[in-house]
Write a protein that holds these residues in place. Structure first.
Motif: not given
Length: 610
Positions: A72-77, A121-131
């Motif tokens: 399941p994913a959010g409406w954005w995905a 970028a605004v949903s999940r992952g490490t800091a470097s991955s999101r950047v």
């Protein structure tokens, strides 16, 4: 930088999800196939359009479906996944009908991929991955939007970028297969060492992600800066050139005049005019011109020099009256001498440049009508200035072609203008012969651009010349965009890059341009009859644009037809040098013209010197 699952942009390509847990031998095969596919796309960007479209379209659909039927994913995905599916279907469905859809769809896919990366970028992952996801997303959106600015190179650039990325991805898959086959059984000691290695690699991977993020942001910013620089260098057509709703009836009538905004000659004043004319097929049209008048003209009617400019491009913004130096000695030969002698110089842009319309590039009657009507309109410019019927026509290169046609149709089209003689420098006297000569050599980028300048105006002027009969499938946007840039603006480099991106085994032009309807129309625009008035023909012996042999053939034909012609060739001069200041030809041009205007006897026939 080690490639990890989180660092790979997931939505651009469906293969990561399909091969993530495949056996090593399958990875080897898939990796090799993907590398070959990427190499084909990079090495043959035009011949691989169908392949590129199928690959991108199928990948978009599969990735979108996997996301929708997965966890399941959010409406954005879900919205992004639906957009991927729709874009992929658009490519696959329409690809067989028209490759013209591929460039904008590729641009849309970039924007969609960018939005998906921003969402991750605004949903999940490490800091470097999101950047990295954020930087990658912003870069994709930026380049997707920029792609709409340059539609002719969109497909080529994106094909190459996509191909390179495909090669890198394929190498990664192949390497995983090799590692999987060669991996030995692990021991507890090996497991501890593997944990330490993973920690070290994770640190380097984070540093690499930050560095790559900076590169992506800098690249996107550079792309926008380059776009602004190219836009700033493009000519701006101001409101002066917009014709009013109601224009005077008839041709050669003045609509409006205004001061010229460029540099002025030492001995003259310059005014730009807008006037009525007729196009190549006789329809009402509007054109613009420069009228250059001596600062202190002698009393009485003033002789007229009609100057026909060389090639400046075929777009509306390529008009010489929009350029800074078009009324100086660097653009018009012997201009200062002519003004000192009290002559008025009239230089038409030709219809379709400056004023809207179809530009008559190497279309004789269209060029000539613009030139003659400029003289007629200039006669209405000032009450204190009277133009003499005595007129001498000058022209260079394309303008030489225009000059020949100006003299040829003047008695019938503008009987009030008395053409005393015609001086042409490196003229395009025989368009089919020039086309055969140029096309006989190896293809090159500038030849592709110049060919578009001929083909597109001819297809817009003559209903029997169909553009699609002469261009390769899928190249319409490339050819059309080439006609929208002027050789004097920085953006012409985009046309050159687009032409360079065309593979030699799939040229832009798929048919012989000297055959069929285009060949017949080119032949119609060759002057075949003697002009009946004195002629002066000159060219550089080292002309790199129009082979000197064609000029010699033209003079031989004139002599055989009994046309009085004086000719001169200049050793060491290229295509442009004869008309530039300090050219050895300029005194010859001025004296020859002066003798005609003053009705002095002179040697007007050099046929016996051949």
């Amino acid at each position: 930088m080690p490639v990890t699952r989180r660092s790979l942009p997931r939505r651009w390509n469906a293969l990561p999800a399909l091969v993530r847990d495949a056996p090593p031998r399958v990875l080897l095969v898939v990796g090799a196939v993907v590398v070959v596919l990427g190499a084909l796309i990079v090495s043959r960007p035009l011949t691989s359009l169908v392949l590129l479209g199928v690959y991108v379209g199928a990948s978009a659909v599969v990735m979108g479906v996997l996301e929708l039927v997965g966890r399941p994913a959010g409406w954005w995905a879900r919205a992004v996944s639906a957009a991927w599916i729709l874009a992929g279907i658009a490519v696959l469905v329409w690809l067989g009908r028209s490759l013209e859809l591929l460039p904008p769809v590729l641009a849309v896919l970039l924007v969609i991929g960018g939005l998906a990366s921003i969402g991750r970028a605004v949903s999940r992952g490490t800091a470097s991955s999101r950047v990295l996801s954020l930087a990658w997303g912003v870069a994709q959106v930026a380049f997707g939007l920029l792609s709409f600015t340059w539609p002719d190179v969109t497909v080529l650039v994106l094909a190459v970028v996509f191909g390179v990325r495909t090669i890198v991805f394929g190498v990664g898959i192949f390497a995983r297969g090799v590692v999987g086959i060669r991996r030995p059984r692990s021991t507890p000691f090996d497991a501890e060492r593997a944990v330490r290695r993973r920690r070290v690699r994770a640190g380097w991977a984070a540093a690499g992600r930050y560095a790559l993020s900076l590169v992506l942001v800098a690249t996107a910013a550079g792309g926008w800066w380059l776009n602004d620089w190219l836009d700033d260098g493009a000519p701006v057509v101001d409101a002066f050139y917009d014709p009013p709703a109601q224009v005077p009836s008839g041709h050669g009538r003045l609509i409006r005049s205004d001061a010229y905004l460029g540099r002025l000659p030492e001995n003259g004043d310059v005014t730009r005019i807008l006037y009525t004319t007729r196009d190549a097929v006789g329809r009402a049209a509007v054109s613009s011109a420069l009228v250059i008048v001596p600062k202190d003209p002698p009393s009485g009617p003033r002789p007229v020099i009609v100057w026909n400019h060389g090639t400046t491009g075929v777009a509306q913004g390529c008009a010489p009256s929009l350029r800074d130096a078009s009324a100086t000695k660097w653009s018009i030969p012997a201009l200062e001498q002519a003004l000192t002698a009290g002559w008025v110089v009239v230089a038409s842009d030709f219809s379709g440049q400056g004023a809207p319309g179809v530009y008559p590039y190497l279309i004789g009657e269209g060029e000539a009508r613009s030139s003659l009507d400029a003289v007629l309109a200039a006669g209405e410019l000032r009450a204190d200035l009277t133009l003499s019927p005595d007129t001498v026509v000058w022209g260079h290169s394309q303008g030489g072609h225009a000059a020949l046609w100006t003299t040829a149709i003047a008695p019938e089209y503008a009987p009030g203008i008395d053409v005393l003689g015609t001086a042409v420098v490196a003229p395009v006297a025989d368009p089919p012969a020039l086309a055969r000569e140029l096309l006989s050599g190896p293809p090159n980028a500038m030849l592709s651009v110049i060919t578009s300048w001929v083909l597109v105006p001819y297809s817009r002027t003559y209903p029997d010349v169909a553009l699609d009969d002469y261009i390769a499938e899928g190249s319409r946007s490339i050819v059309l965009e080439m006609t929208q840039r002027c050789p004097s603006e920085p953006g012409v480099v985009v046309s050159v890059l687009a032409a360079l991106g065309v593979s030699e085994d799939r040229p832009l032009y798929s048919a012989d341009l000297t055959e069929g309807a285009l060949g017949r129309r080119l032949a119609e625009n060759t002057i075949t009859q003697p002009l009946g008035t004195p002629m002066l023909v000159a060219w550089g012996a080292d002309d790199e644009v129009i082979p000197p042999r064609l000029q010699r053939d033209y003079v031989d034909r004139l002599c055989a037809e009994g046309q009085p012609v004086r000719w001169a060739t200049y050793a060491g001069y290229d295509h442009l040098r004869p008309i530039l200041p300090k050219s050895r030809f300029l005194p010859v041009l001025f004296d020859w013209t002066k003798d005609l205007i003053e009705r002095r006897s002179q040697v007007t026939d050099g046929c016996g010197l051949r």
